[in-house]
Design an enzyme around this catalytic site. Structure first.
Site, PDB file in Angstrom:
ATOM      1  N   LEU A 274       0.819  -1.208   0.000  1.00 56.27           N
ATOM      2  CA  LEU A 274       0.000   0.000   0.000  1.00 56.27           C
ATOM      3  C   LEU A 274       0.856   1.263   0.000  1.00 56.27           C
ATOM      4  CD1 LEU A 274      -2.517  -1.091   2.800  1.00 56.27           C
ATOM      5  CD2 LEU A 274      -2.736  -1.456   0.341  1.00 56.27           C
TER       6      LEU A 274
ATOM      7  N   TYR B  44       2.276  10.742 -12.464  1.00 55.60           N
ATOM      8  CA  TYR B  44       1.851   9.851 -11.382  1.00 55.60           C
ATOM      9  C   TYR B  44       1.055   8.682 -11.948  1.00 55.60           C
ATOM     10  CZ  TYR B  44      -0.890   8.097  -7.451  1.00 55.60           C
ATOM     11  OH  TYR B  44      -1.494   7.286  -6.527  1.00 55.60           O
TER      12      TYR B  44
END
Length: 318
Positions: free
Chosen positions: A60, A133
């Site tokens: 994560l 991104y």
């Protein structure tokens, strides 16, 4: 974390605390099955220490939030690309399985009615941080898929759509906690652009069990799964609903994107997930309503304020 511990699992967390705080772990610190390592995913030795002995790994850790990504693009690229490669190598070497958390940003400007996992990725200029991104997370997924194909790594991918919950703030651009904080403080709710851009918000309490179940299904390896909310709402309507639901006297102030973010930001008008694949695999069916999400986040923020503490920051890894 709490979900896994309640199921009887032993859990090790590695985090560099750049966007998180140890206070977020106060409910599990001291649990006999919990271990915390302060470290960075770019540090191979630290990652190897965290992964050693694990049979499942949940990756994560990432540079998160629009503000951080736009203002620190190089740090974000290094964390999201090189950090993921470090994790993949460590998991492979230790013989564990991996659940890779990706993002709805993968789809870029695609405004289809319902984005499925094979939908086209429509990205803007590579010189705009918003899209670098998205490109980096796409490379993460490509790396994971290649490790599955070439090395047999047991890895599944989930693409998260605007996950919201307690212990999250608007510090890094998360819109729901930011608007709720403003409403509770009686400040103007800042809506960027014209507010007509739409999103589907999902609750962490619905997402975490689905992530866990997907990580346990061998047929998920080598595949990606959308996990998102089922209710589409514009940001302007969201702000109006927060004011109404919380009984706030705040008004709404529109802020141009060029004022809200550093150079390199570009928004997308719509982002709606098709959850059918995850529904078929693990029965994913998000039940938490937007109103309940707002109430839960507001209750958490009120609790923090009453306790005299700062608002919590979500544990997002790096």
């Amino acid at each position: 974390m709490e979900h896994l511990l309640s199921a009887g699992d032993e859990v090790t967390v590695i985090d560099n605390l750049s966007t998180g705080r140890l206070e977020n772990l106060r409910d599990v610190i001291g649990h006999r099955n919990f271990r915390f390592i302060e470290g960075d995913i770019l540090d191979k030795a630290a990652v190897d220490k965290a992964v050693a002995g694990a049979n499942r790994v949940f990756h994560l850790a990432a540079a998160v939030g629009v503000n951080l990504i736009v203002e620190h693009p190089l740090e974000s690229l290094r964390t999201n690309i090189h950090g993921t490669e470090v994790v993949l190598d460590s998991v492979l070497a230790n013989g564990a399985s991996l659940l890779l958390a990706s993002t709805s940003e993968i789809y870029g400007k695609n405004t289809a009615d319902s984005l499925n996992e094979d939908a086209d990725r429509i990205l803007g200029s590579a010189l705009k941080s918003r899209w670098t991104y998205a490109a980096a997370k796409g490379i993460d997924e490509a790396f994971a898929h290649a490790y599955w194909r070439e090395f047999g790594l047991e890895v599944a991918i989930v693409r998260l759509f605007n996950t919201v919950g307690p212990r999250q703030t608007g510090r890094y651009g998360m819109v729901v906690p930011r608007l709720i904080r403003q409403a509770l403080a009686g400040e103007p709710l800042t809506v960027y652009g014209d507010g007509r851009q739409t999103r589907c918000f999902s609750y962490v309490g619905d997402i975490v069990p689905a992530i866990t179940r997907i990580s346990e299904v061998p047929s998920a390896y080598g595949q990606a799964f959308n996990l998102g909310g089922s209710y589409e709402i514009s940001i302007l309507t969201l702000a109006e609903r927060i004011i109404e639901l919380l009984g706030s006297e705040s008004d709404i102030r529109f802020v141009p994107y060029e004022e809200a973010y550093a150079e390199g930001y570009e928004d997308m008008r719509r982002r709606v997930p098709d959850n059918g694949k995850a529904r078929q695999l693990v029965g994913f069916d998000p039940k938490t309503t937007l109103d309940q999400i707002i109430r839960n986040v507001a209750a958490d923020q009120r609790s923090e304020t009453q306790a005299g503490g700062r608002l919590k920051v979500s544990m997002a890894g790096n």
